[in-house]
Each structure stands twice: as C-alpha cells, then as structure tokens.
Design an enzyme around this catalytic site. Structure first.
Site, PDB file in Angstrom:
ATOM      1  CD  GLU A  80      -9.397  11.156 -26.424  1.00  0.00           C
ATOM      2  OE1 GLU A  80      -9.932  11.102 -27.551  1.00  0.00           O
ATOM      3  OE2 GLU A  80      -9.106  10.139 -25.765  1.00  0.00           O
ATOM      4  CD  GLU A 184     -10.560   7.188 -22.031  1.00  0.00           C
ATOM      5  OE1 GLU A 184     -10.299   6.501 -23.051  1.00  0.00           O
ATOM      6  OE2 GLU A 184     -11.492   8.010 -21.991  1.00  0.00           O
TER       7      GLU A 184
END
Length: 399
Positions: A80, A184
């Site tokens: 991220e 995820e």
C-alpha cells in the site's frame, strides 16, 4: 486457522498475517500454517520508515529463518505504498532502492521466498512510479475493500462500487507479465459511520468477487479475505468497519458457497501444470460513443502491440509495416472509488481492425475475439514478454 476452516466448510491453501519490520520472523505461526496444509503470506511492513531497512544482521537473520521453515513464502513487503497513509509512501526512488535490497537478500538467503509487490486499489495515478521492475517482482498484488462510506464520511457514500472494477486497473496493467494476488479483500457488514448493519451489502460484494474471479480474471492466483472486526481489533482512528465473515451466518454462507468451487484450492499443489491456453481478459478503457466501440490508446499500444503517434485530432497507428490515420475521440470519465477522473483517448476499434484487415468477432457471451497475425519474429517476442494466449489469439471480455 482450524476454526476458520471449520466455520467456512473448507480448508484453505494460504493464510496471512502482519509482521512489523524489526520484529522476528514468525516461525511458530508459519509452522501452524504448514500443519493445516497451507503456505504463508507475510505482510512485512517498515512502519518506522524506509531508512531502517538495511543489509544488516536483522535482515539476513529474517531471510535465513524464512529459508529454514522449508515452505514457499509469499513475502508482501511494504504494501500500500501508493497511498499517503504508510510510513514508506513518500519517496518512490528510495522505496524502489530498498525493495531491490530486500529482493536481493531474499534471493541469496531464502530461495523459497516469493516477492509480492502489493498496492492499494486507489489512488491509481501513483501506483506505477513505485514499481521496481519485472526482474525484482514475482507477484503483483492489490488490496480491495468494499465499504459503504469512504473515510468515515456520510457524504462519501460508496456502496455502488463493484469489487471487480476495483481490481481492473492493476489487472490490466500487470497481469500480462505477472500473476496477480488479491492480498486483502473485505466487505463492510457494519459501520460506525451510520451505526447500521449492512449484511445484504456484504453478501452481495463477497458473492460477486468470488463468483466471477475464476472466469473473468484467470491471472489472479490467490485471494485473501480479511476476516477481522476492526471495531475491536483496529488501532484508534480506524475502528470504523466490521469485515468479519465468521460472525454472521448469512455472510459465512455467502463466502462458503463461492469458495467451494474447485478453483479455490485447499492446499499446496506441487508442480501444478501451467495452462498454456490461459487467455487474458481485458476489462477497462472501453466505451461506446454514438453506437461505436472505442478503446483507449493504452489498449492499442500495450495489448495489440501497435505503435501510436497523435496530434490534437487524430492518431497515426503503425503495425506490421503499415500505417493508418484514425480520428481521435476524447472523453473524461468518473472513476468510482475516491472519485478520480480519468481521461480516455479513444480509438474506434472497428475502424482500427478493419484498417489492418484483422479478423474479429463478437460471440453471444459478450466476448470480443481478435485474431492477430504478426510479421516474422514478432510472435516470439510477445511470448518472451510473458503474455499468455493460444494460437496467436487475444480474447477480450467486454462486461
């Protein structure tokens, strides 16, 4: 893990957990993963910044411990990074330098480690500048969350977002050379933003994601559900959404009914044979305008392997030693997540394919088949680049 498998009615092939950079390698947890027939994904985060990442005793010891467990490891280092919420997101050049360092140490000390470069689905415009290069990446990943509201703001409602569309940017950009992982995925079933339960919402998003992944996104090789109630387990400031699927029987059933499909594995498969006829599904940069199908210039350059030059009003497209001129259509579209806008430089697909006498057809299932022929030697170059197609055909799925 055993409880999750029992509740969901299926064993899983892989599990993940977070480890902060500086913490020891999670040997005991990895052995637990092995005991249930799986392999680990480790989300390894330098939360004190990139300066702490050095070729030192800690990094070498972590790598050696990874080798000693004797199981494939998907190492999701510094994920991220394309957002502004991580401690390692500001400097792309430094990020790439440190990524290459970690890669090289793992390659030397722990050949069982597979490097997973993993972004968040948004913002898109910062993603590519953090990419270290194909030779330093084994898998490309993306984290995707369906939330009812963005940023805990009632005015930023986002229940309309399609989880598959949130995958498209990364899939279209990287899946022709790298296998894709959804590091995820989560869907809100309760949020403090409005204080309401959203079980129908969670059922819908989970079902859509898992139902269509095997057919529409064959280059996705793993997906990890974030079975966590953030109202309890998240740090302060992030106790907003409950993503858990094991706290509500309807949501559990929605998940279980989809992962029972044979495409969702229950353990490690040794020496799995690669599907040489795997096709590439292209799901973005396509739009209709005045009953005509247009594609973005990226589609033409990256997927049809044509050379494109442009001026204010038209494109000059070269392919197989021929050049044609085609009118340009410019459009700006709203991107659902985070309300980004994207400029589309459109080329009429039928006009383009007809100009080069390319055979193409639309079948009854919504698929566009384009049959490509290349000058001598070009096809081999494409294979060397890692593209997957059968008998020189591209199959682009329009949905």
């Amino acid at each position: 893990m055993n409880k999750f498998n029992e509740v969901s009615g299926k064993n899983h092939a892989s599990y993940f957990r977070y480890v902060g950079y500086g913490q020891p390698f999670p040997t005991e947890w990895v052995h637990q993963v092995k005991s249930v027939g799986g392999f680990p994904q480790i989300a390894w985060e330098p939360n004190n910044g990139l300066e702490e990442v050095k070729d030192d005793e800690y990094l070498r010891a972590f790598a050696k411990k990874a080798r000693e467990v004797n199981v494939p490891i998907l190492l999701r280092y510094a994920s991220e990074m394309n957002g502004n919420w991580t401690a390692y997101s500001g400097n792309a050049d430094l990020y790439i330098k440190k990524w290459k360092l970690v890669h090289d140490v793992m390659e030397e000390e722990a050949p069982n480690v597979m490097m997973l470069w993993n972004v968040f689905t948004m913002p898109e415009h910062t993603i590519s500048k953090f990419y270290p290069g194909d030779e330093y990446v084994d898998y490309v990943g993306v984290n995707i969350y369906n939330v009812v509201y963005h940023n805990d703001r009632l005015e930023d409602k986002s229940d309309f977002e399609d989880p598959l569309r949130l995958l498209d940017y990364v899939y279209n950009r990287y899946s022709d050379t790298k296998p894709i992982v959804i590091g995820e995925f989560g869907a809100t079933n309760y949020t403090v933003t409005d204080g309401l339960y959203h079980v129908d919402f969670a059922e819908e998003k989970i079902s859509r994601m898992y139902k269509y992944l095997p057919k529409l996104y064959p280059r996705v090789k793993a997906i990890y559900y974030f079975d966590v109630n953030n109202l309890v387990n998240a740090p302060e400031g992030r106790k907003i959404n409950n993503y858990a699927i094991t706290e509500n029987s309807r949501i559990t059933e929605a998940y279980s009914s989809q992962v029972e499909h044979q495409n969702y594995l229950s353990g490690i498969v040794d020496k799995a044979e690669r599907n040489s006829k795997e096709t590439f599904s292209y799901r973005d940069f396509l739009f209709y305008y005045q009953n005509e199908l247009f594609v973005d210039v990226q589609f033409v350059e990256e997927y049809l392997q044509m050379n494109v030059a442009e001026n204010d009003t038209e494109f000059s497209v070269a392919f197989n030693d021929e050049t044609v001129t085609i009118q340009k259509e410019m459009h700006t579209i709203d991107k659902a997540a985070f309300f980004e806008k994207r400029e589309i430089k459109g080329i009429s697909l039928d006009e383009l394919l007809d100009a080069f006498d390319m055979e193409h057809e639309y079948d009854g299932d919504g698929n566009l088949h384009i049959y490509l022929s290349y000058v001598e030697g070009a096809l081999a170059v494409l294979f060397d680049g890692g593209r997957f197609f059968s008998e020189g055909n591209y199959h682009f799925l329009l949905i």
